[in-house]
Design a protein around this motif. Structure first.
Motif, mmCIF file in Angstrom:
data_model
loop_
_atom_site.group_PDB
_atom_site.id
_atom_site.type_symbol
_atom_site.label_atom_id
_atom_site.label_comp_id
_atom_site.label_asym_id
_atom_site.label_seq_id
_atom_site.Cartn_x
_atom_site.Cartn_y
_atom_site.Cartn_z
ATOM 1 N N ALA A 5 0.829 -1.205 0.000
ATOM 2 C CA ALA A 5 0.000 0.000 0.000
ATOM 3 C C ALA A 5 0.864 1.257 0.000
ATOM 4 O O ALA A 5 0.561 2.235 -0.688
ATOM 5 C CB ALA A 5 -0.917 -0.012 1.222
ATOM 6 N N ALA A 6 1.954 1.219 0.748
ATOM 7 C CA ALA A 6 2.840 2.378 0.779
ATOM 8 C C ALA A 6 3.509 2.600 -0.570
ATOM 9 O O ALA A 6 3.566 3.714 -1.089
ATOM 10 C CB ALA A 6 3.891 2.185 1.874
ATOM 11 N N LEU A 7 4.007 1.507 -1.156
ATOM 12 C CA LEU A 7 4.727 1.636 -2.425
ATOM 13 C C LEU A 7 3.802 2.055 -3.567
ATOM 14 O O LEU A 7 4.223 2.712 -4.517
ATOM 15 C CB LEU A 7 5.421 0.309 -2.759
ATOM 16 N N GLN A 8 2.537 1.674 -3.473
ATOM 17 C CA GLN A 8 1.600 2.045 -4.533
ATOM 18 C C GLN A 8 1.307 3.546 -4.539
ATOM 19 O O GLN A 8 0.773 4.067 -5.512
ATOM 20 C CB GLN A 8 0.315 1.233 -4.393
ATOM 21 N N ARG A 9 1.674 4.224 -3.464
ATOM 22 C CA ARG A 9 1.560 5.688 -3.487
ATOM 23 C C ARG A 9 2.597 6.282 -4.439
ATOM 24 O O ARG A 9 2.418 7.375 -4.952
ATOM 25 C CB ARG A 9 1.747 6.252 -2.082
ATOM 26 N N ALA A 10 3.696 5.551 -4.661
ATOM 27 C CA ALA A 10 4.708 5.996 -5.622
ATOM 28 C C ALA A 10 4.362 5.528 -7.030
ATOM 29 O O ALA A 10 4.583 6.239 -8.006
ATOM 30 C CB ALA A 10 6.086 5.465 -5.221
ATOM 31 N N ASP A 11 3.809 4.311 -7.137
ATOM 32 C CA ASP A 11 3.443 3.772 -8.453
ATOM 33 C C ASP A 11 2.340 2.746 -8.230
ATOM 34 O O ASP A 11 2.557 1.697 -7.599
ATOM 35 C CB ASP A 11 4.671 3.122 -9.117
ATOM 36 N N ALA A 12 1.163 3.016 -8.748
ATOM 37 C CA ALA A 12 -0.008 2.168 -8.492
ATOM 38 C C ALA A 12 0.114 0.783 -9.103
ATOM 39 O O ALA A 12 -0.661 -0.117 -8.766
ATOM 40 C CB ALA A 12 -1.271 2.857 -9.028
ATOM 41 N N THR A 13 1.074 0.577 -10.007
ATOM 42 C CA THR A 13 1.215 -0.742 -10.651
ATOM 43 C C THR A 13 2.037 -1.705 -9.814
ATOM 44 O O THR A 13 2.116 -2.892 -10.135
ATOM 45 C CB THR A 13 1.883 -0.595 -12.035
ATOM 46 N N ILE A 14 2.656 -1.227 -8.766
ATOM 47 C CA ILE A 14 3.542 -2.074 -7.961
ATOM 48 C C ILE A 14 2.718 -2.980 -7.036
ATOM 49 O O ILE A 14 1.799 -2.514 -6.377
ATOM 50 C CB ILE A 14 4.503 -1.207 -7.123
ATOM 51 N N GLY A 15 3.057 -4.261 -7.000
ATOM 52 C CA GLY A 15 2.606 -5.125 -5.920
ATOM 53 C C GLY A 15 1.374 -5.962 -6.130
ATOM 54 O O GLY A 15 0.991 -6.704 -5.236
ATOM 55 N N SER A 16 0.731 -5.902 -7.288
ATOM 56 C CA SER A 16 -0.509 -6.676 -7.456
ATOM 57 C C SER A 16 -0.243 -8.173 -7.347
ATOM 58 O O SER A 16 -0.954 -8.902 -6.645
ATOM 59 C CB SER A 16 -1.137 -6.354 -8.821
ATOM 60 N N GLU A 17 0.798 -8.642 -8.038
ATOM 61 C CA GLU A 17 1.119 -10.075 -7.977
ATOM 62 C C GLU A 17 1.545 -10.478 -6.565
ATOM 63 O O GLU A 17 1.162 -11.535 -6.058
ATOM 64 C CB GLU A 17 2.221 -10.411 -8.971
ATOM 65 N N ALA A 18 2.331 -9.611 -5.925
ATOM 66 C CA ALA A 18 2.795 -9.911 -4.571
ATOM 67 C C ALA A 18 1.614 -10.058 -3.611
ATOM 68 O O ALA A 18 1.575 -10.978 -2.791
ATOM 69 C CB ALA A 18 3.739 -8.815 -4.090
ATOM 70 N N LEU A 19 0.631 -9.161 -3.725
ATOM 71 C CA LEU A 19 -0.540 -9.248 -2.849
ATOM 72 C C LEU A 19 -1.325 -10.526 -3.108
ATOM 73 O O LEU A 19 -1.833 -11.156 -2.186
ATOM 74 C CB LEU A 19 -1.447 -8.035 -3.066
ATOM 75 N N SER A 20 -1.431 -10.904 -4.375
ATOM 76 C CA SER A 20 -2.151 -12.138 -4.712
ATOM 77 C C SER A 20 -1.455 -13.350 -4.102
ATOM 78 O O SER A 20 -2.088 -14.216 -3.496
ATOM 79 C CB SER A 20 -2.239 -12.287 -6.238
#
Length: 825
Positions: A5-20
């Motif tokens: 959630a923090a990193l997505q404030r810099a780039d909304a595309t970061i982390g979707s796969e990681a969260l899944s």
């Protein structure tokens, strides 16, 4: 999730796969982090910089979080900069980062206000009219500590005699904080103090939550006023909906409330628990219910949260909660009693398991109309309906831990009878213990067939983690049958499945690497064995099923033993003993017997004999598969005692015991045991000086061992085995195989180089020696290389001496240069 959630404030595309990945299997945290790191590296141009701040890191004491941060640091993308704020040094590799120039440190001295900054803060920010001497005094007495200055400024507001206050402002930081907080609280209106005390039980606060705890309706406006007045209220989001109190401030509030007053902390915690439950936040609801000592409510909430938390592998949190519940409530909630039994089984507390299972049975029999309805389990859940099956499964596990194979089979069959056609997990668990019983009896083919059905049922139950976990059991049975190649293929296929893109079930991945590492060790592929064990260690405990965690240390002990580093191997076995928990697999290679084998190789025969006496072992014992490893160890001890004292009785006892063991192993189709026994029979003849007789069992062992790639089976026996192999080569028995074994044995065997070898002596390096040689080309020191290899410095020196001798050099630099000339690197 917070990190993404923090990193997505810099780039909304970061982390979707990681969260899944994390949402499906939070235990595989490094897998999710790897996906996250990849996203960060690819998301933006290399020139863009992202700074991630972790505040108040000193409150983190969970080892998995620390390990995950270490993994992130080791793999940090160039564009990501990490900033950690902590009151104490975080448990991270600071020295290594400092040496690499990858660490910038701001310590207490750096964070203190300078005298000029203190003056600006007090006069321009806090709007105080102070003399320069008073400002200097406050700066000196707080040492520029900002929190102390803020508290001092709040206390000074509205005082007519500021100089007198400043002069009285003394003491250690802790006492200053307590004193100033009292000063601040005493100057606040009573309704505000009342609000602060009541809401101090909360770790995070919102207007609505505060209203639920205080019984008022002005929580949101009160928080706004507290923030505006700098009363240590810190916003947790941009919308100013959630806040927390400054840690120092909330400590003072809680201490004051505990000293007495009209507010009851348990009652306040109860109100908070109700609010969290109504807002579908079960973890906070449970925590406050426990703090309120409302154990009935806590038990109900835990049971409701159980299915989700188990799927998310939040076992540690669940067990901490359950341990705080009184037994009388657990008796009325058999699902929780059963889950508690599982945790005790992991800890090896067999008596405790028996008590918890009795509680679960009592709960099943209870009439839920006879007592408080909130005490009772929801009987419409899947967990409750399968309780009779799982109680029998755990009783089967208890019987196995006590080596009661008939009892294990009885309870497993009963569980199978109780399970319905659609209860795939129950049928898998029951079938698993029947398969384990077959394994314990030495009926390995029956065990393999049983576990084939187990895997089918686990797959139907959607339990991918345990499907992969059964690979360890299947591979161990294949190894006992002497089918090393099939075992390796099973492990490699499971690793491929666990690491496939999108695969969320990766928890047993470390266990799979351990199994592969041990197979490569047997093939004398030391570099590959080390790589797999290192991979397993890097994955961490979260990537291992709890019942398998001791296996890393037994595998490492065998690798260290292959290096001749017996003391390190004994240390690894001691750690394995600490982690071992009975009740999951038959104990076919007891750690104590493995320790005795090392003592025998060290010549510590008195200690090995004491082990045999403690176990009550004798050469004339009735034999069984559960004691086969121990009896083979006894035969080794008798042979060693003959070599040490030339006692004919010991040799005779060893020979007769080996004959009986061979007959039993061959009858059970246990080729691995057969190979070892044949090899020991050959060494028994060698000890008598009868090499001609030794070749008969040796040839049988070589014939069975060569297709499967056995090596350490022979190499670990040292000079006596080298003498037999030399004679076998002279007689033309399995010449290519024997020649390979003798070449690998040269560093440790007492014999001269085999004249039949085609390679020249100086370049006949083993895999282990090549691994050491490659490390010699680095800038690592000797102790650092030893650490990489998991060996002592003395063992490293032995390896280095062998390498120097083979390369005909006398220094590290010369060895590297000569190896380069020969193309060995």
């Amino acid at each position: 999730m917070y990190l993404v959630a923090a990193l997505q404030r810099a780039d909304a595309t970061i982390g979707s796969e990681a969260l899944s990945l994390y949402s499906h299997h939070p235990e595989a945290i490094e897998t999710a982090l790897t996906a996250l790191i990849s996203d960060i590296a690819q998301a933006a141009p290399a020139s863009d910089r992202v700074v991630l701040v972790l505040d108040d890191f000193h409150v983190i004491d969970a080892l998995p979080v620390r390990q995950a941060l270490g993994f992130l640091l080791d793999n940090l993308p160039e564009r990501l900069h990490l900033l950690v704020a902590s009151r104490s040094d975080p448990p991270l590799p600071l020295a290594r980062l400092r040496a690499r120039g990858e660490l910038t440190e701001l310590r207490a001295a750096d964070l203190r206000f300078t005298p000029a900054e203190t003056s600006a803060f007090l006069t321009q920010v806090m709007h105080l009219q102070l003399e320069a001497t008073d400002i200097a005094a406050l700066d000196t007495r707080t040492e520029g500590w900002i929190a102390g200055l803020q508290l001092a400024a709040l206390s000074l507001q509205g005082r007519p005699d500021t100089a007198a206050f400043v002069q009285a402002f003394t003491g250690s930081h802790r006492f200053v904080i307590d004193y100033l907080a009292e000063e601040v609280l005493q100057r606040l209106p009573e309704p505000v103090v009342d609000f602060l005390l009541q809401t101090s039980i909360l770790d995070r606060i919102s207007g609505d939550l505060c209203d639920a705890v205080t019984g008022q309706t002005d929580g949101a406006s009160m928080l706004e006023n507290l923030e505006r007045d700098n009363l240590f209220v810190i916003p947790l989001d941009d919308r100013r909906e959630w806040f927390r109190y400054h840690h120092l401030f909330v400590d003072v509030l809680r201490a004051r409330m505990l000293r007495g007053g009209r507010h009851s902390p348990p009652a306040l915690h109860g109100l908070a628990s109700g609010w969290y439950e109504n807002h579908d936040l079960p973890e906070e609801a449970v925590r406050h219910a426990l703090a309120a000592a409302d154990f009935q409510r806590a038990a109900r909430l835990i049971e409701q949260a159980l299915p989700v938390m188990r799927r998310q592998r939040q076992d540690v949190t669940l067990l901490e909660w359950i341990r705080r519940l009184p037994r009388e409530i657990l008796v009325q909630r058999p699902v929780l009693s059963l889950y508690y039994a599982w945790s005790l089984l992991l800890a090896g507390d067999l008596e405790g398991v028996e008590l918890r299972l009795a509680d679960a049975e009592a709960g099943l029999r209870a009439d839920d109309g006879d007592s408080h309805p909130d005490l009772h389990t929801d009987r419409d859940t899947e967990e409750f309906r399968t309780l009779p099956v799982m109680i029998e499964v755990y009783r089967a596990s208890l019987a196995q831990a006590r080596t009661d194979v008939p009892g294990q089979q009885q309870h497993a069959r009963r569980a199978l009878e109780l399970s319905g056609p659609g209860d795939h997990f129950g049928r898998a668990a029951a079938g698993g213990f029947l398969g384990l019983a077959a394994w314990a009896n030495g009926d390995l083919e029956d065990g393999l067939r049983a576990f084939g059905e187990v895997r089918t049922n686990l797959a139907l139950a959607g339990n991918a983690t345990d499907v992969l976990g059964t690979t360890v059991v299947l591979a161990e049975m294949l190894i006992a049958l002497g089918r090393l190649q099939e075992a390796r293929q099973a492990y490699e296929q499971a690793v491929a499945v666990a690491t496939a893109p999108g695969e969320a079930s990766r928890q047993p991945l470390a266990d799979l690497h351990v199994g592969l590492g041990d197979l490569h060790r047997e093939r004398d592929e030391h570099g590959l064995a080390t790589e797999h064990l290192l991979a397993a260690r890097a994955l961490g405990e979260r990537a291992s099923l709890p019942e398998n965690r001791f296996r890393w240390f037994t595998a490492m002990a065998k690798l260290q033993q292959a290096d001749g580093d017996f003391e390190a191997a004994l240390g690894s076995l001691a750690e394995a003993e600490r982690l071992y928990a009975p009740g999951f697999f038959p104990d076919l290679a007891p750690i104590a017997a493995m320790t005795a084998r090392i003592w025998i190789r060290q010549g510590r025969l008195t200690e090995a004999r004491r082990w045999a006496q403690t176990r009550g072992l004798a050469a004339t014992d009735a034999l069984g598969y559960l004691t086969e490893f121990e009896h083979v160890t006894l035969a080794r001890l008798l042979l060693a005692e003959y070599r040490a004292a030339h006692a004919p009785a010991a040799l005779h006892a060893s020979r007769e015991l080996l004959d009986r063991l061979l007959q039993a192993a061959e009858a059970g189709g246990r080729t691995a045991s057969t190979n070892e026994i044949l090899m020991l029979q050959a060494l028994t003849h060698e000890a008598e000086g009868r090499l001609d007789r030794a070749l008969v069992p040796l040839e049988r062992a070589l014939t069975q061992a060569e297709p499967e790639g056995y090596a350490r089976l022979f190499l670990d026996e040292g000079a006596p085995m080298d003498a037999v192999l030399r004679e076998a080569l002279h007689r033309g028995i399995r010449s290519d195989y024997v020649r390979r074994l003798r070449r690998a044995m040269l560093p440790t065997a007492a014999g001269a180089p085999d004249p039949g070898t085609r390679e020249s002596g100086p370049v006949a390096l083993s895999d282990r020696e090549l691994h050491v040689l490659r490390l010699l080309t680095t800038e690592l020191s000797g102790p650092q290389i030893a650490g990489e290899l998991f060996v002592s410095v003395n063992t490293l020196r032995t390896h280095t001496r062998h390498i120097f001798g083979k390369l005909a050099v006398n220094s590290r630099v010369a060895a590297v240069r000569r190896a380069d000339e020969l193309g060995l690197l």
